[in-house]
Scaffold this motif. Structure first.
Motif, PDB file in Angstrom:
ATOM      1  N   GLY A  77       9.052  -3.443  -8.326  1.00  0.00           N
ATOM      2  CA  GLY A  77       8.585  -4.537  -8.755  1.00  0.00           C
ATOM      3  C   GLY A  77       7.092  -4.370  -8.672  1.00  0.00           C
ATOM      4  N   GLY A  78       6.743  -3.267  -7.885  1.00  0.00           N
ATOM      5  CA  GLY A  78       5.126  -3.206  -7.439  1.00  0.00           C
ATOM      6  C   GLY A  78       4.543  -2.947  -8.939  1.00  0.00           C
ATOM      7  N   SER A  79       3.170  -3.164  -8.739  1.00  0.00           N
ATOM      8  CA  SER A  79       2.284  -3.070  -9.792  1.00  0.00           C
ATOM      9  C   SER A  79       1.241  -2.113  -9.344  1.00  0.00           C
ATOM     10  CB  SER A  79       1.519  -4.195 -10.269  1.00  0.00           C
ATOM     11  OG  SER A  79       0.934  -4.778  -9.314  1.00  0.00           O
ATOM     12  N   ARG A  80       0.367  -2.181  -8.457  1.00  0.00           N
ATOM     13  CA  ARG A  80      -0.490  -1.271  -7.987  1.00  0.00           C
ATOM     14  C   ARG A  80       0.037  -0.435  -6.919  1.00  0.00           C
ATOM     15  NH1 ARG A  80      -5.929  -0.944  -8.603  1.00  0.00           N
ATOM     16  NH2 ARG A  80      -7.129   0.255  -6.907  1.00  0.00           N
ATOM     17  N   PHE A  81       0.205   0.641  -7.001  1.00  0.00           N
ATOM     18  CA  PHE A  81       0.705   1.853  -6.088  1.00  0.00           C
ATOM     19  C   PHE A  81      -0.398   1.823  -4.823  1.00  0.00           C
ATOM     20  CE2 PHE A  81       1.576   6.191  -4.680  1.00  0.00           C
ATOM     21  CZ  PHE A  81       2.791   5.893  -4.263  1.00  0.00           C
ATOM     22  N   PRO A  82       0.092   1.481  -3.503  1.00  0.00           N
ATOM     23  CA  PRO A  82      -0.783   1.427  -2.475  1.00  0.00           C
ATOM     24  C   PRO A  82      -1.122   2.818  -1.912  1.00  0.00           C
ATOM     25  CG  PRO A  82       1.562   1.045  -1.741  1.00  0.00           C
ATOM     26  CD  PRO A  82       1.588   1.295  -3.244  1.00  0.00           C
ATOM     27  N   PHE A  83      -0.496   3.761  -1.975  1.00  0.00           N
ATOM     28  CA  PHE A  83      -0.956   4.990  -1.244  1.00  0.00           C
ATOM     29  C   PHE A  83      -1.748   5.856  -1.984  1.00  0.00           C
ATOM     30  CE2 PHE A  83       3.601   3.878   0.062  1.00  0.00           C
ATOM     31  CZ  PHE A  83       3.479   3.911   1.279  1.00  0.00           C
ATOM     32  N   ASN A  84      -2.794   6.358  -1.459  1.00  0.00           N
ATOM     33  CA  ASN A  84      -3.933   6.859  -2.146  1.00  0.00           C
ATOM     34  C   ASN A  84      -3.320   8.385  -2.349  1.00  0.00           C
ATOM     35  OD1 ASN A  84      -4.849   8.463   0.250  1.00  0.00           O
ATOM     36  ND2 ASN A  84      -6.105   6.798   0.815  1.00  0.00           N
ATOM     37  N   ALA A  85      -4.198   9.207  -2.966  1.00  0.00           N
ATOM     38  CA  ALA A  85      -3.677  10.544  -3.321  1.00  0.00           C
ATOM     39  C   ALA A  85      -3.518  11.509  -1.946  1.00  0.00           C
ATOM     40  CB  ALA A  85      -4.650  11.421  -3.960  1.00  0.00           C
ATOM     41  N   LYS A  86      -4.516  11.266  -1.008  1.00  0.00           N
ATOM     42  CA  LYS A  86      -4.324  12.126   0.152  1.00  0.00           C
ATOM     43  C   LYS A  86      -3.185  11.389   1.308  1.00  0.00           C
ATOM     44  CE  LYS A  86      -9.125  13.525   0.513  1.00  0.00           C
ATOM     45  NZ  LYS A  86     -10.482  13.616   1.492  1.00  0.00           N
ATOM     46  N   ALA A  87      -2.906  10.138   0.923  1.00  0.00           N
ATOM     47  CA  ALA A  87      -1.742   9.819   1.761  1.00  0.00           C
ATOM     48  C   ALA A  87      -0.534  10.387   1.083  1.00  0.00           C
ATOM     49  CB  ALA A  87      -1.554   8.172   1.730  1.00  0.00           C
ATOM     50  N   VAL A  88      -0.425  10.515  -0.188  1.00  0.00           N
ATOM     51  CA  VAL A  88       0.639  11.120  -0.708  1.00  0.00           C
ATOM     52  C   VAL A  88       0.784  12.494  -0.342  1.00  0.00           C
ATOM     53  CG1 VAL A  88       1.869  11.783  -2.911  1.00  0.00           C
ATOM     54  CG2 VAL A  88       0.697   9.451  -2.693  1.00  0.00           C
ATOM     55  N   ARG A  89      -0.036  13.391  -0.360  1.00  0.00           N
ATOM     56  CA  ARG A  89       0.113  14.545   0.281  1.00  0.00           C
ATOM     57  C   ARG A  89       0.169  14.780   1.527  1.00  0.00           C
ATOM     58  NH1 ARG A  89      -4.702  15.266  -2.990  1.00  0.00           N
ATOM     59  NH2 ARG A  89      -6.392  15.123  -0.928  1.00  0.00           N
ATOM     60  N   ARG A  90      -0.089  13.776   2.493  1.00  0.00           N
ATOM     61  CA  ARG A  90       0.269  13.813   3.736  1.00  0.00           C
ATOM     62  C   ARG A  90       1.938  13.503   4.027  1.00  0.00           C
ATOM     63  NH1 ARG A  90       0.166  16.534   7.588  1.00  0.00           N
ATOM     64  NH2 ARG A  90       0.147  15.724   9.891  1.00  0.00           N
ATOM     65  N   LEU A  91       2.272  12.545   3.250  1.00  0.00           N
ATOM     66  CA  LEU A  91       3.628  12.117   3.120  1.00  0.00           C
ATOM     67  C   LEU A  91       4.467  13.322   2.779  1.00  0.00           C
ATOM     68  CD1 LEU A  91       3.689   8.573   1.465  1.00  0.00           C
ATOM     69  CD2 LEU A  91       4.719   9.187   3.473  1.00  0.00           C
ATOM     70  N   HIS A  92       4.003  14.154   1.976  1.00  0.00           N
ATOM     71  CA  HIS A  92       4.630  15.243   1.376  1.00  0.00           C
ATOM     72  C   HIS A  92       4.829  16.341   2.487  1.00  0.00           C
ATOM     73  CE1 HIS A  92       6.240  18.564  -1.228  1.00  0.00           C
ATOM     74  NE2 HIS A  92       5.291  19.315  -0.404  1.00  0.00           N
TER      75      HIS A  92
END
Length: 539
Positions: free
Chosen positions: A212-227
């Protein structure tokens, strides 16, 4: 407790199985195709082997396989392979509902009963499949019994097809010399690797959108770090991302950056095991280390914790098991097979006018807002300069990421047939064709679609012409406003920094990463403006 803060209906990264969150990457689809091949091949015999690291979705694929079994298939599913040969035979017979009263404990009696069942199934045109999950745990005597089951055959074909699912240790196990007879009978092998960085971003966004989320909270560098921290393993992604959301909530952070992800990982991931200290070894080690230091230096760069501009939400993978097919919401629709789909395409009007009328209704627009060309492309009228037409060729996942209804140009013999894309989940696609709304399997859609699409989107008037690198003007100013971490003065040109930001957005959205803000990129950036959305999976 953080759901209302982020505008969610439910936790997006729970590790409990939920069919609504299923998302299959290209590798997962390939793996599922290998399993289906193992069933369709039927009498070809042999084994199909699927391996993958813990948490990559092997069991999920087996559950999806159960949902897609052909009507003429019968399957025995073994989830606990830690059994001896006789116990394994009893389990297989019980799964196939074979009466084994009085046969318990006798391998010969059990094999005879199984053989009789297989011969009867063969006479009825049925295919019988044995699927063993966690097959790396099979004891040697059970493995040998599995191999012997492939000897059950007629003069022309095998009676039992066997699928082996397991961790990478299964490959090592079957590589042993004493198991070479079994290894030689493997006719198809597939290793399910973790998600790459692009798929990781897709996975996270998909789960966020379904929750149900609209604005995705993780920025690009956070996504890379998660990966980087999860290695692309979906289960670990869920654990770290869930904790990062809690950390963001506790700190009143709307955007989750790499620092919060690092902090979350330290709390939920097991610490690295420190080596045990041995005094005598320490003396020798000290001398060796001193010599090494004198010879060379070793550098270990630390990952950056800097943040970047957040990106908009888009659908993406969750690997969760289910025995119930996910269905899309909305009015009652027909789930059609290949024959019905072909008949529908053959009867629909080849003109794109009717399909465009359906799309305009989705946007609550009248037919006078666009001018339609014979090839299905459009141009907005002078009264609606905030509308922009788009057409091209791309992948279905890319269109789903845009989260807008679009027209698909399907092949129907020698002519084209137009369909309105209304929604999709991991397995099914919802289309409006003529006067009917239907759900069809994704693979069935791909058989009649080469990637061509058309549609429209809403955005500022200045975006009527896509801005090009090296230029300046209102369109470039809008790009800076959407992508720059810091405000830029009006008239700042489309320089290397902006192109890098565009490329970063494209990489996160699964778009061609050329750094040029074409129609798909602009449409993705304007995704927060009002307009119709694709339908989500059923709650």
């Amino acid at each position: 407790m953080y759901l209302a803060y982020y505008g969610l209906r439910e936790p997006p990264f729970s590790i409990t199985p939920d069919p609504r969150f299923v998302f299959l990457s290209e590798r997962h689809r390939d793996a599922l195709a290998h399993l289906l091949f193992g069933i369709d091949k039927g009498g070809g015999g042999g084994f199909v082997q699927l391996t993958g690291e813990v948490g990559t979705g092997k069991t999920t694929l087996s559950r999806l396989l159960l949902e897609q079994l052909p009507e003429h298939a019968r399957i025995a599913l073994v989830l606990n392979p830690r059994q001896n040969a006789v116990e394994l035979l009893e389990t297989v017979c019980e799964e196939l509902h074979i009466n084994i009263e009085g046969k318990h404990g006798s391998a010969k009696a059990l094999v005879d009963a199984l053989n009789a069942y297989l011969l009867d199934a063969y006479a009825q045109g049925l295919r019988v499949v044995l699927l063993i999950d966690e097959a790396q745990n099979l004891p040697p005597d059970a493995l040998e019994q599995v191999r012997l089951l492939t000897n059950l055959e007629t003069h022309t074909q095998k009676l039992l097809q066997i699928l082996l699912l397991g961790q990478p240790e299964l490959r090592d196990l079957l590589a042993r010399p004493e198991l070479r007879q079994l290894a030689q009978r493997i006719t198809a092998r597939f290793h399910l690797s973790p998600l790459d960085e692009r798929e990781t971003a897709a996975y996270l966004r998909h789960r966020w959108r379904v929750a149900g989320g609209s604005r995705f909270p993780f920025n690009a560098k956070a996504v890379r770090r998660l990966h980087a921290l999860s290695g692309g393993v979906p289960r670990l992604l869920n654990v770290i991302a869930e904790r990062a959301l809690l950390a963001g909530y506790a700190r009143d952070a709307v955007s989750i950056d790499a620092k919060l992800v690092n902090a979350a990982a330290r709390e939920v991931l097991p610490p690295a095991r420190a080596p045990r200290f041995h005094p005598l070894l320490a003396v020798g080690s000290g001398v060796a280390v001193a010599a090494l230091i004198a010879a060379t230096w070793y550098f270990h760069p630390w990952p950056s914790g800097a943040s970047a501009a957040p990106t908009k939400a888009q659908p993406m993978l969750s690997a969760v098991p289910s025995n119930t097919p996910a269905r899309l919401p909305g009015p009652v629709v027909d789930t059609v097979d290949a024959a019905t789909f072909e008949q529908l395409l053959a009867t629909v009007n080849a003109s794109p006018t009717a399909a465009w009328r359906e799309l305009l209704q989705q946007w609550s627009l009248g037919g006078d807002t666009i001018t339609l060309a014979a090839d299905g492309s459009c141009s907005p009228t002078a009264a609606r300069l905030d509308l922009h037409c788009i057409q091209g060729s791309t992948r279905l996942d890319t269109l789903l990421a845009l989260d807008r209804p679009l027209l698909l140009r399907l092949r129907a013999g020698a002519v084209d047939a137009w369909a309105l894309l209304l929604g999709a989940d991991a397995r099914m696609v919802r289309l409006r064709i003529g006067t009917r709304t239907i759900d069809i399997d994704r693979t069935l859609l791909q058989s009649r679609w080469d990637g061509r699409y058309a549609g429209l989107w809403r955005g500022p008037d200045a975006l009527a012409q896509s801005p090009l690198p090296g230029t300046a003007g209102p369109a470039v100013d809008w790009l800076w406003q959407q992508l720059a971490a810091q405000p830029q003065a009006p008239g700042t040109p489309y320089n290397a920094a902006l192109r890098a930001a565009v490329r970063e957005l494209q990489n996160a959205r699964g778009l061609p990463t050329d750094g040029i803000a074409g129609s798909l990129t602009l449409m993705a950036l304007a995704n927060d403006l009002p307009g119709p959305r694709l339908q989500r999976v059923l709650e």
